[in-house]
Design a protein around this motif. Structure first.
Motif, PDB file in Angstrom:
ATOM      1  N   LYS A 206       0.690  -1.396  -0.413  1.00 16.03           N
ATOM      2  CA  LYS A 206      -0.049   0.180   0.082  1.00 16.03           C
ATOM      3  C   LYS A 206       1.332   1.284   0.139  1.00 16.03           C
ATOM      4  O   LYS A 206       1.980   1.501   0.713  1.00 16.03           O
ATOM      5  CB  LYS A 206      -0.916  -0.237   1.617  1.00 16.03           C
ATOM      6  N   LEU A 207       0.198   2.116  -0.687  1.00  9.99           N
ATOM      7  CA  LEU A 207       0.712   4.135  -0.382  1.00  9.99           C
ATOM      8  C   LEU A 207       0.172   5.061  -0.044  1.00  9.99           C
ATOM      9  O   LEU A 207      -1.074   4.195  -0.649  1.00  9.99           O
ATOM     10  CB  LEU A 207       1.304   3.777  -1.668  1.00  9.99           C
ATOM     11  N   ASP A 208       0.494   5.722   0.290  1.00  6.95           N
ATOM     12  CA  ASP A 208      -0.484   6.624   1.028  1.00  6.95           C
ATOM     13  C   ASP A 208      -0.542   7.774  -0.200  1.00  6.95           C
ATOM     14  O   ASP A 208       0.814   7.546  -0.857  1.00  6.95           O
ATOM     15  CB  ASP A 208       0.403   7.450   2.303  1.00  6.95           C
TER      16      ASP A 208
ATOM     17  N   ALA B 181      -5.171   3.894  -7.844  1.00  6.09           N
ATOM     18  CA  ALA B 181      -5.500   4.521  -6.959  1.00  6.09           C
ATOM     19  C   ALA B 181      -6.915   4.083  -5.866  1.00  6.09           C
ATOM     20  O   ALA B 181      -8.367   4.672  -7.343  1.00  6.09           O
ATOM     21  CB  ALA B 181      -4.913   6.134  -6.533  1.00  6.09           C
ATOM     22  N   GLN B 182      -7.563   4.284  -5.202  1.00  6.81           N
ATOM     23  CA  GLN B 182      -8.659   4.472  -4.815  1.00  6.81           C
ATOM     24  C   GLN B 182      -8.940   5.359  -3.539  1.00  6.81           C
ATOM     25  O   GLN B 182      -8.223   4.216  -2.372  1.00  6.81           O
ATOM     26  CB  GLN B 182      -9.686   3.161  -4.993  1.00  6.81           C
TER      27      GLN B 182
ATOM     28  N   ASP C 233      -2.673   5.112   2.546  1.00  5.88           N
ATOM     29  CA  ASP C 233      -2.843   3.892   1.675  1.00  5.88           C
ATOM     30  C   ASP C 233      -3.931   3.258   0.692  1.00  5.88           C
ATOM     31  O   ASP C 233      -4.562   2.842   0.817  1.00  5.88           O
ATOM     32  CB  ASP C 233      -3.047   2.288   3.172  1.00  5.88           C
ATOM     33  N   GLY C 234      -4.404   4.788  -0.274  1.00  4.54           N
ATOM     34  CA  GLY C 234      -4.807   4.455  -0.877  1.00  4.54           C
ATOM     35  C   GLY C 234      -4.723   4.266  -2.847  1.00  4.54           C
ATOM     36  O   GLY C 234      -5.776   4.301  -3.414  1.00  4.54           O
ATOM     37  N   ALA C 235      -3.638   3.594  -2.439  1.00  5.22           N
ATOM     38  CA  ALA C 235      -2.957   2.838  -3.965  1.00  5.22           C
ATOM     39  C   ALA C 235      -2.327   1.671  -3.166  1.00  5.22           C
ATOM     40  O   ALA C 235      -1.717   1.203  -2.370  1.00  5.22           O
ATOM     41  CB  ALA C 235      -1.852   3.939  -4.294  1.00  5.22           C
TER      42      ALA C 235
ATOM     43  N   PRO D 272      -5.442   5.060 -12.567  1.00  8.74           N
ATOM     44  CA  PRO D 272      -4.312   4.360 -12.271  1.00  8.74           C
ATOM     45  C   PRO D 272      -2.964   5.286 -11.830  1.00  8.74           C
ATOM     46  O   PRO D 272      -3.403   6.528 -12.833  1.00  8.74           O
ATOM     47  CB  PRO D 272      -4.094   3.885 -14.265  1.00  8.74           C
ATOM     48  N   LEU D 273      -1.795   5.206 -11.125  1.00  8.35           N
ATOM     49  CA  LEU D 273      -0.924   5.929 -11.160  1.00  8.35           C
ATOM     50  C   LEU D 273       0.598   5.915 -11.981  1.00  8.35           C
ATOM     51  O   LEU D 273       0.929   4.267 -12.335  1.00  8.35           O
ATOM     52  CB  LEU D 273      -0.430   6.256  -9.904  1.00  8.35           C
TER      53      LEU D 273
END
Length: 363
Positions: A100-102, A135-136, A166-168, A123-124
């Protein structure tokens, strides 16, 4: 707050040389984070969205088409509950799919607030145009805004930007190639020839002569066997070696807006005589009414009365002996009663006179 209280509090932290771990001075080349960016839509806003911006309408139609819904060309949905946003994130080194990524979400249109909104799956992309994460999620917005019917409004912080912890989710890993490069390169965060030589010497002392070589003021090249597990062990051992950092260059940092002054322990001054005074000219104006005696046929008039005075604060000339360290410089300037604003002028004058042996940086 006096100059001594402002600067001398740092004396206990300053030393001509200090022992540091190599991992705190820089990092290995190629082991770095990568920036990701995406373009998306936030929905569910309480009337604070982009309204009817053309690119927002196009974006909403594109989102609807993903689910097989085709909106007529002449139908424009009301979009006060939606906003076009830019999403940014940092992909850390060695991040693996599923982690997960912020993410940070910021409006790129007319949206007044993103509070209460939810980001649609986006998409990122990396600099190479490839998708590395999706991301969502629901936004956490620290700012807020309110507006009255008469047009008055109040805004606290920035309501048009927010974060999703943790949105991505990582979908692709970045290959660093550190396990099979010809060798390893360690880069210092700040260029310094002495520190680079000390890093190389510490590595050679631990791993054998000729293992490391300082190639310039930033980089140290290290011979290393091929293989991820072997290199991971080697890099861990190198990172935790202690070295003696070089004494930093003499610098005086001045923030002219706040009056903050930071002087490091390497600053020296030559022989200099300093005097500091202030000249104040004061003019007081007052009016006086002149009333004639009864039956004198005179007229009542106003007379202007002025009082002019000059105050001058006198301070003796203070002599600074050559070669003092930080504590001596601060005590000498504090002894003549200089404020932080006055200290800036004194330091600039010392620099111009050639007595300040340091780089003067004014922010």
């Amino acid at each position: 707050m006096t100059i001594a209280a402002l600067v001398l509090g740092m004396l206990s932290l300053a030393a001509p040389a200090s022992a540091d771990r190599i991992k705190d001075l820089g990092g290995f080349q190629g082991i770095r984070s990568n920036q990701l960016t995406g373009y998306g839509i936030v929905v569910g806003l309480p009337g604070t969205g982009d309204d009817n911006l053309e690119y927002t309408i196009q974006s909403m139609k594109a989102v609807a088409s993903r689910f097989g819904l085709q909106l007529p060309a002449n139908v424009n949905p009301g979009l006060k509950n939606a906003a076009v946003v830019i999403i940014t994130a940092d992909l850390p080194p060695f991040a693996k799919p599923g982690q997960k990524l912020d993410i940070t979400v910021a409006s790129m249109g007319k949206a007044k607030s993103l509070r209460g909104g939810a980001l649609i799956l986006t998409p990122l992309l990396g600099a190479d145009g490839q998708i590395y994460a999706m991301a969502q999620g629901n936004l956490a917005v620290g700012g807020l805004g309110a507006e009255g019917k008469d047009g008055s409004q109040i805004v606290v912080n920035i309501p048009s930007a927010g974060r999703i912890p943790d949105g991505a989710t990582v979908e692709r890993a970045v290959q660093t190639g550190f396990e099979n490069t010809p060798g390893l390169t360690y880069n210092l965060a700040r260029a310094d020839f002495t520190t680079a030589q000390n890093v190389a010497a510490a590595i050679n002392s631990r791993l054998g002569a000729g293992t490391a070589q300082a190639t310039d003021a930033i980089s140290v090249s290290i011979r290393a066997p091929v293989g991820g597990d072997v290199r991971a062990t080697l890099m861990s051992e190198i990172e935790n070696l202690d070295i003696v950092s070089a004494e930093p260059s003499a610098r005086v940092i001045v923030n002219a807006r706040t009056g903050t002054v930071v002087i490091n322990s390497s600053v020296r001054v030559g022989t200099a005589a300093i005097t500091h005074g202030k000249l104040t000219v004061r003019i007081d104006e007052s009016e006086r009414v002149s009333q004639p005696a009864p039956f004198s046929k005179g007229e009542t008039t106003k007379e202007q009365k002025s009082a002019v005075g000059v105050d001058e604060e006198k301070h003796p000339i203070f002599l600074i002996e050559p070669g003092p360290r930080l504590s001596d410089v601060v005590k000498a300037i504090n002894a003549i009663g200089a404020s932080p604003a006055d200290l800036v002028a004194i330091l600039e004058a010392l620099k111009e006179a050639g007595a300040l042996k340091a780089e003067l940086i004014i922010l």
